[in-house]
Motif scaffolding. Structure first.
Motif, PDB file in Angstrom:
ATOM      1  N   ARG A 154       0.839  -1.206   0.000  1.00 42.55           N
ATOM      2  CA  ARG A 154       0.000   0.000   0.000  1.00 42.55           C
ATOM      3  C   ARG A 154       0.877   1.259   0.000  1.00 42.55           C
ATOM      4  NH1 ARG A 154      -5.237  -1.215   0.464  1.00 42.55           N
ATOM      5  NH2 ARG A 154      -5.879  -3.101   1.604  1.00 42.55           N
ATOM      6  N   ARG A 156       3.806   1.493  -1.453  1.00 37.83           N
ATOM      7  CA  ARG A 156       4.285   1.636  -2.834  1.00 37.83           C
ATOM      8  C   ARG A 156       3.192   2.221  -3.715  1.00 37.83           C
ATOM      9  NH1 ARG A 156       6.440  -3.451  -1.693  1.00 37.83           N
ATOM     10  NH2 ARG A 156       4.882  -4.529  -2.963  1.00 37.83           N
ATOM     11  N   ARG A 157       1.971   1.804  -3.485  1.00 37.78           N
ATOM     12  CA  ARG A 157       0.844   2.317  -4.264  1.00 37.78           C
ATOM     13  C   ARG A 157       0.682   3.825  -4.024  1.00 37.78           C
ATOM     14  NH1 ARG A 157      -3.562   5.014  -5.724  1.00 37.78           N
ATOM     15  NH2 ARG A 157      -5.367   3.798  -6.405  1.00 37.78           N
ATOM     16  N   LEU A 197      -4.274   0.384 -11.188  1.00 35.31           N
ATOM     17  CA  LEU A 197      -4.312   0.771  -9.774  1.00 35.31           C
ATOM     18  C   LEU A 197      -5.559   0.216  -9.093  1.00 35.31           C
ATOM     19  CD1 LEU A 197      -3.090   4.479  -9.962  1.00 35.31           C
ATOM     20  CD2 LEU A 197      -1.844   2.517  -9.017  1.00 35.31           C
ATOM     21  N   ALA A 200      -4.955  -3.369  -8.429  1.00 40.38           N
ATOM     22  CA  ALA A 200      -4.036  -3.512  -7.288  1.00 40.38           C
ATOM     23  C   ALA A 200      -4.782  -3.310  -5.975  1.00 40.38           C
ATOM     24  CB  ALA A 200      -2.894  -2.508  -7.411  1.00 40.38           C
ATOM     25  N   ASP A 201      -5.664  -2.316  -5.925  1.00 41.41           N
ATOM     26  CA  ASP A 201      -6.449  -2.089  -4.707  1.00 41.41           C
ATOM     27  C   ASP A 201      -7.318  -3.296  -4.386  1.00 41.41           C
ATOM     28  OD1 ASP A 201      -5.392   0.427  -4.364  1.00 41.41           O
ATOM     29  OD2 ASP A 201      -7.018   1.442  -5.448  1.00 41.41           O
ATOM     30  N   ALA A 224      -0.935  -7.700  -6.734  1.00 37.67           N
ATOM     31  CA  ALA A 224      -0.959  -6.246  -6.605  1.00 37.67           C
ATOM     32  C   ALA A 224       0.363  -5.635  -7.047  1.00 37.67           C
ATOM     33  CB  ALA A 224      -1.263  -5.860  -5.153  1.00 37.67           C
ATOM     34  N   SER A 225       1.486  -6.276  -6.713  1.00 34.27           N
ATOM     35  CA  SER A 225       2.793  -5.743  -7.087  1.00 34.27           C
ATOM     36  C   SER A 225       2.959  -5.702  -8.601  1.00 34.27           C
ATOM     37  CB  SER A 225       3.903  -6.595  -6.457  1.00 34.27           C
ATOM     38  OG  SER A 225       3.864  -6.508  -5.045  1.00 34.27           O
ATOM     39  N   LEU A 228       0.906  -2.806  -9.836  1.00 29.26           N
ATOM     40  CA  LEU A 228       1.536  -1.530  -9.515  1.00 29.26           C
ATOM     41  C   LEU A 228       2.693  -1.228 -10.467  1.00 29.26           C
ATOM     42  CD1 LEU A 228       1.538  -1.648  -5.611  1.00 29.26           C
ATOM     43  CD2 LEU A 228       0.091  -0.244  -7.103  1.00 29.26           C
TER      44      LEU A 228
END
Length: 400
Positions: A154, A156-157, A197, A200-201, A224-225, A228
């Motif tokens: 999160r 990194r996001r 994004l 990823a969320d 998610a990575s 991102l």
């Protein structure tokens, strides 16, 4: 005289043996060059390409897994980080080796052997990537918690969102000033970045929900990575496209005017020295002149398209009459063509990288070749070599 009856059969036998050996050599060479041998060489190269595709995917996922495990910094184990670096180097080397197979001039049988050896070597690198991934998983389970890894993802996001600024505003600025063809890629990149994004969320929310199942939660963190990474790449593409169109708008009018003058001069030279130019030089130069007229008519709404037209017109000019120019004029023409061509190559490579989403191996090989040519253009000390490499990079991803 008594030796003659004995020597004659021996001589005949030796001649027959030499004849048989010659026939065998001819047959073996023919088989090594036969259509079947050529087809086997192609199959071996395809097998090497398939192994490279698996290695590229494995290396990309391994790199993302290190990021997901938050093991890229100094806190990560040294042996694992070295193994990761070895996998990435092996992947990069694999692209060079597979590309070399396509241009090899060795006999088909030799190319087949080369392809099979390379396939086996690439498969070993795939296995090494898998082993590193397994060791990383074990280290991840023993260090830190799923909650910490979700929190790191999160963070990194949030950093990606912070550093990307306002991509929608950049697209809107381009939309207000330029034709839609000039900002279409930026708009697409912005929309796809937002979607990445959002995915990823969703993956991080799923990881939170599976916090009691470390295996499932870590899988969602890895997902998610990867998203991102894609989002960051696309957001950079928005900025690159916006910067490129603004720079083009500043230079396009002067570049088009200069290129039109250059084509007129080239036409005069082609008429004065028809023997020293390409047979179809006049026709090609007239076609380039018409394209430049169209580019000038499209200004100021289509500056990037105009810069591309100028770069292509100069390449046509060089191919058509390059040998008829003096060394000094060739160098001057090269220096004039280099900045615009390099800008076109950079933009084409950046767009190809941004929108690459699990492409086939052929596209990956072309993109890798373009990256290497672009790097060579940037590193070249001579304008002629830099221009040649920039054009090669552009062609590799532009399909020309």
């Amino acid at each position: 005289m008594s030796d003659i009856p004995w020597a004659l059969p021996v001589a005949i036998a030796l001649l027959a043996a030499l004849l048989v050996a010659g026939v065998v050599v001819i047959v073996v060479r023919a088989r090594r060059r036969s259509p079947r041998a050529a087809a086997a060489a192609v199959d071996a190269r395809s097998a090497a390409e398939a192994a490279l595709l698996r290695l590229d995917d494995a290396a990309t996922e391994l790199d993302a897994a290190f990021e997901a495990a938050d093991a890229l910094g100094d806190d990560g184990p040294t042996d694992l980080r070295r193994s990761r670096a070895a996998v990435l180097r092996g992947r990069d080397r694999g692209f060079t080796e597979v590309a070399a197979l396509a241009v090899s001039s060795r006999l088909p049988a030799q190319r087949r052997a080369d392809g099979l050896r390379l396939r086996d070597d690439l498969e070993r690198r795939v296995a090494a990537a898998g082993d590193t991934r397994d060791r990383l998983t074990a280290w991840t389970r023993a260090h830190g918690s799923v909650t910490e890894r979700v929190a790191a993802a999160r963070a990194r996001r949030a950093e990606i969102a912070r550093t990307s600024g306002d991509p929608a505003r950049l697209v809107a600025e381009s939309r207000a000033r330029f034709d839609d063809t000039e900002w279409a890629d930026a708009d697409r990149a912005d929309q796809e970045a937002r979607a990445a994004l959002a995915r990823a969320d969703t993956a991080l929310d799923a990881a939170d929900a599976a916090i009691d199942d470390p295996e499932a939660a870590d899988a969602r963190v890895l997902e998610a990575s990867l998203e991102l990474r894609r989002a960051a790449r696309l957001l950079r593409a928005v900025e690159d496209a916006h910067r490129a169109v603004l720079q083009a708008s500043e230079n396009a009018e002067a570049e088009v005017s200069a290129a039109r003058s250059e084509i007129v001069a080239a036409l005069e030279l082609a008429g004065a020295r028809p023997i020293g130019v390409a047979p179809d030089a006049t026709d090609r130069l007239h076609a380039a002149e018409e394209e430049l007229h169209a580019a000038a008519a499209g200004l100021p709404l289509r500056p990037r398209a105009a810069i591309e037209t100028v770069a292509r017109a100069r390449e046509v000019r060089d191919d058509a009459i390059g040998d008829a120019l003096t060394a000094r004029r060739r160098l001057e023409a090269t220096r004039a063509a280099l900045p615009g061509t390099l800008a076109c190559a950079r933009a084409a490579v950046a767009a190809a990288e941004a929108f690459a989403d699990a492409p086939p191996i052929e596209e990956r090989l072309r993109l890798d070749a373009a990256r290497r040519e672009l790097a060579a253009a940037r590193a070249a000390h001579e304008a002629v070599q830099a221009l040649s490499s920039a054009r090669a990079a552009w062609r590799a991803v532009d399909g020309r």
